[in-house]
Motif scaffolding. Structure first.
Motif, PDB file in Angstrom:
ATOM      1  N   PHE A   1      -4.474   1.045  12.515  1.00 53.37           N
ATOM      2  CA  PHE A   1      -3.782   2.006  11.658  1.00 53.37           C
ATOM      3  C   PHE A   1      -2.461   2.449  12.301  1.00 53.37           C
ATOM      4  N   VAL A   2      -2.502   2.768  13.590  1.00 54.93           N
ATOM      5  CA  VAL A   2      -1.311   3.267  14.285  1.00 54.93           C
ATOM      6  C   VAL A   2      -0.231   2.181  14.358  1.00 54.93           C
TER       7      VAL A   2
ATOM      8  N   LEU B   1       4.913  11.138  10.970  1.00 53.09           N
ATOM      9  CA  LEU B   1       4.233  12.135  11.799  1.00 53.09           C
ATOM     10  C   LEU B   1       2.966  12.660  11.118  1.00 53.09           C
ATOM     11  N   VAL B   2       3.047  12.867   9.801  1.00 53.35           N
ATOM     12  CA  VAL B   2       1.870  13.345   9.069  1.00 53.35           C
ATOM     13  C   VAL B   2       0.760  12.298   9.101  1.00 53.35           C
ATOM     14  N   ALA B   3       1.133  11.032   8.913  1.00 55.85           N
ATOM     15  CA  ALA B   3       0.139   9.951   8.920  1.00 55.85           C
ATOM     16  C   ALA B   3      -0.494   9.779  10.298  1.00 55.85           C
ATOM     17  N   LEU B   4       0.311   9.908  11.360  1.00 58.93           N
ATOM     18  CA  LEU B   4      -0.232   9.820  12.717  1.00 58.93           C
ATOM     19  C   LEU B   4      -1.218  10.965  12.975  1.00 58.93           C
ATOM     20  N   ALA B   5      -0.889  12.158  12.487  1.00 57.09           N
ATOM     21  CA  ALA B   5      -1.797  13.297  12.639  1.00 57.09           C
ATOM     22  C   ALA B   5      -3.103  13.050  11.884  1.00 57.09           C
TER      23      ALA B   5
ATOM     24  N   PHE C   1     -10.949  10.829  13.548  1.00 53.59           N
ATOM     25  CA  PHE C   1     -12.063  10.650  14.477  1.00 53.59           C
ATOM     26  C   PHE C   1     -13.145  11.704  14.237  1.00 53.59           C
ATOM     27  N   TRP C   2     -12.734  12.872  13.719  1.00 55.99           N
ATOM     28  CA  TRP C   2     -13.690  13.958  13.481  1.00 55.99           C
ATOM     29  C   TRP C   2     -13.930  14.202  11.999  1.00 55.99           C
ATOM     30  N   THR C   3     -12.895  13.982  11.188  1.00 61.26           N
ATOM     31  CA  THR C   3     -13.015  14.301   9.758  1.00 61.26           C
ATOM     32  C   THR C   3     -13.336  13.090   8.895  1.00 61.26           C
ATOM     33  N   GLY C   4     -12.999  11.884   9.382  1.00 61.01           N
ATOM     34  CA  GLY C   4     -13.209  10.681   8.582  1.00 61.01           C
ATOM     35  C   GLY C   4     -12.260  10.565   7.408  1.00 61.01           C
ATOM     36  N   TRP C   5     -11.081  11.218   7.474  1.00 58.61           N
ATOM     37  CA  TRP C   5     -10.124  11.195   6.363  1.00 58.61           C
ATOM     38  C   TRP C   5      -9.668   9.779   6.016  1.00 58.61           C
TER      39      TRP C   5
ATOM     40  N   VAL D   1       2.153   5.535   2.685  1.00 58.49           N
ATOM     41  CA  VAL D   1       3.213   5.751   3.676  1.00 58.49           C
ATOM     42  C   VAL D   1       3.780   4.413   4.143  1.00 58.49           C
ATOM     43  N   CYS D   2       2.896   3.472   4.465  1.00 56.33           N
ATOM     44  CA  CYS D   2       3.362   2.138   4.881  1.00 56.33           C
ATOM     45  C   CYS D   2       4.143   1.470   3.756  1.00 56.33           C
ATOM     46  N   GLY D   3       3.625   1.589   2.532  1.00 57.35           N
ATOM     47  CA  GLY D   3       4.310   1.005   1.388  1.00 57.35           C
ATOM     48  C   GLY D   3       5.671   1.634   1.141  1.00 57.35           C
ATOM     49  N   LEU D   4       5.760   2.951   1.394  1.00 56.85           N
ATOM     50  CA  LEU D   4       7.027   3.661   1.222  1.00 56.85           C
ATOM     51  C   LEU D   4       8.097   3.104   2.144  1.00 56.85           C
ATOM     52  N   TYR D   5       7.732   2.869   3.395  1.00 54.86           N
ATOM     53  CA  TYR D   5       8.693   2.343   4.364  1.00 54.86           C
ATOM     54  C   TYR D   5       9.102   0.896   4.042  1.00 54.86           C
TER      55      TYR D   5
END
Length: 345
Positions: free
Chosen positions: A38-39, A75-79, A85-89, A111-115
């Motif tokens: 993902f990162v 930055l939002v996507a990285l957060a 790891f805890w929320t499973g978002w 986000v990836c598609g936007l870029y």
């Protein structure tokens, strides 16, 4: 581009590991590999966005506010990845330790598609704009960035689930565009951004076979007056600035009309234009000189051009060398007429 290729290599490697260890008995390893995927995927698309915007919109991309605004989704996507790891978002593991998508997985894809899509859309629109005619090949290359990844995404999600198709499709597409850009640079003068002499010859060879029946094909040859004196008196750096001013003036006048522009030699330029008659050619010549005068007002010396132009003969006996030679003779005649005017008391 080097960082993009490096990230693409890492993405492919991680994607392959995810496929190999998909049914691994090590849930932590599975979770780690997917988070890295993902990162890296996010950083890859953002790096491509930076490269493409810097190539397509140099002036606009130079503004700090746009670069800061563009980094917010990253930055939002990285957060969101860190919180998963805890929320499973975005991702999580089921009771058997297998990877599964989270409820907000689509956010990461958007986000990836936007870029990817923003530069692609800009370049696609520019394909049909006459002012960007000389950059048409480059815009075609940038607009194609979404084709292979979308096809690979369909293959991975519908035809061969789990196979590392998306990263491979994206990598192939980036490499093809890079090769296209490198090929285009061979045909482009790096100082002015115009086509070079080789590209002019190729263009003429193709164009003379497809001249509109209701138009005439004109070749303009342009030369900076006393360019050697400018270099000697003000330095070669100032000479380079002069050439860039001439190039920008030609883009402003001829590029907007869809005419072909090239740097032919040291201080010599060429324009190929389909026009109605010689009156249109004279009008274009006047516009070039007028815009050049306006763009060079800040210089410490007058900047002038000599211009010669000629018509392609459709009788079948004309050749490209003769065509260029006639235009150059008219250029020399224009220079001589100026010299006579200056020497006449």
């Amino acid at each position: 581009m080097a960082s993009i290729v490096g990230l693409a290599a890492v993405l492919n490697l991680v994607d392959c590991f995810c496929f190999i260890f998909y049914e691994s008995s090590f849930p932590v390893l599975n979770l780690f590999l997917n988070s890295v995927y993902f990162v890296v995927g996010l950083l890859l698309t953002f790096s491509w966005y930076q490269f493409a915007m810097g190539s397509l919109c140099k002036t606009l991309w130079g503004k700090k506010w746009l670069r800061v605004l563009s980094s917010i989704p990253l930055l939002v996507a990285l957060a969101a990845i860190a919180c998963s790891f805890w929320t499973g978002w975005l991702f999580s593991l089921d009771e058997n330790g297998f990877y599964c998508r989270g409820p907000y997985f689509i956010f990461h894809m958007l986000v990836c598609g936007l870029y990817l899509f923003i530069p692609s859309c800009i370049s696609f629109v520019r394909i049909f704009m006459k002012r960007f005619y000389s950059d048409r090949t480059l815009n075609l290359a940038f607009s194609s960035i979404v084709v292979l990844p979308l096809a690979a995404m369909f293959l991975q999600m519908r035809v061969l689930p789990g196979t590392p198709s998306i990263s491979i499709g994206l990598t192939i597409c980036i490499l093809l565009i890079f090769l296209n850009i490198q090929s285009e640079r061979i045909s482009v003068d790096m100082l002015t951004g115009l086509n070079n002499r080789n590209h002019l010859n190729r263009f003429l060879d193709s164009k003379i076979q497809h001249i509109r029946k209701d138009r005439q094909l004109f070749l303009f040859m342009l030369d900076v007056d006393k360019f050697r004196d400018i270099n000697e008196n003000y330095g070669r750096l100032q000479g380079d600035i002069v050439l860039q001013i001439v190039a920008e003036s030609l883009k402003n006048v001829c590029g907007r009309l869809g005419h072909f522009i090239a740097r032919y030699g040291s201080d010599e330029f060429a324009v190929v234009a389909e026009l109605n008659d010689f009156s249109d050619a004279l009008y274009l010549r006047r516009n070039i000189l007028m815009v050049l005068t306006k763009n060079s007002e800040h210089l410490k010396f007058p900047l002038r051009l000599s211009i010669g132009y000629t018509l392609w003969n459709r009788n079948g006996n004309d050749s490209i060398p003769d065509y260029i030679s006639r235009a150059e003779k008219q250029l020399v005649a224009d220079k001589r007429s100026k010299s006579l005017e200056m020497s006449t008391p």
